[in-house]
Design a protein around this motif. Structure first.
Motif: not given
Length: 243
Positions: A210-229
């Motif tokens: 699930h390596q690529e899926e895990d990368v995409q999950n991380f990118v999607g999660f970390i890019s959220k404005e609430s997480i960035q904030k």
């Protein structure tokens, strides 16, 4: 292997890449059968993943950074060598993952030093392979409670929970690590390596599948404005502490 990236050995993209290349070289060196990890910086093993790599950057950068995190774990958790963490300072988050991925953990007996996967305190979720590694060391209940609370455990508590295998006075840490390595190397390599692989294969395979899926999950999660904030707020808090 001594971590030396002042001020706090943050696991930046450059640091992770260099460490991964270094481990690969050791792995390919027939004469090297074991490795001890420690820190050249007093009071800190490593501060964990470098938050600046996860804040205000491009999605391509996040993906590259996360692949580097995956790669160091796959290499260390799956290593044929005997791996010992000589933890001579605090070891939160990603740095705790590195320690958990070793075969044996010895920590300096200092109640001021803490260790744990504290991601949830920053509003980040530890990925499944962090969780799997933790569960394999301490069991399901302790891992579940510790991960939900984002707990950082003092050295004595870490020993009690099984996060580390031994506590020794700081000045005896390297000698003890060398003694542990000698004990492990007294066994035939092939038997130990096959056993290690058998114990860890399913966890490694789960990420590899699930390596690529895990990368995409991380990118999607970390890019959220609430997480960035929340990451920006955390960085501000750190700056104020230093100030």
């Amino acid at each position: 292997v001594k971590f030396k990236s002042p001020p706090v050995n943050s696991l930046s993209l450059d640091f992770l890449t260099e460490l991964s290349i270094g481990l690969e070289k050791l792995e390919n060196n027939r004469g090297c059968r074991a490795v001890i990890f420690t820190s050249a910086i007093p009071k800190i093993f490593s501060a964990g993943l470098d938050i600046t790599e996860m804040c205000g950057k491009s999605t391509e950068h996040y993906a590259e950074f996360w692949r580097a995190v995956q790669n160091i774990w796959l290499r260390l958790y799956g290593s044929n060598m005997v791996t010992v963490a000589a933890i001579n300072g605090s070891s939160p988050a990603g740095s705790c993952l590195l320690a958990l991925s070793c075969d044996y953990r010895i920590m300096a007996d200092n109640p001021k030093f803490v260790i744990g996967l504290n991601e949830s305190q920053l509003g980040i979720v530890a990925p499944f392979w962090f969780k799997d590694t933790f569960v394999n060391v301490v069991g399901h209940r302790i891992a579940e409670r510790s991960l939900q609370l984002g707990s950082l455990h003092s050295a004595p508590e870490a020993l009690q929970l099984g996060i580390v295998d031994e506590l020794v006075p700081e000045e005896k840490l390297q000698d003890k690590a060398a003694a542990v390595v000698a004990q492990w190397l007294a066994l035939p390599d092939h038997a130990r390596q096959i056993t290690k692989s058998m114990m860890r294969k399913s966890v490694l395979d789960r990420l590899l599948t699930h390596q690529e899926e895990d990368v995409q999950n991380f990118v999607g999660f970390i890019s959220k404005e609430s997480i960035q904030k929340s990451l920006r707020m955390y960085m501000e808090m750190l700056k104020k502490r230093k100030g």
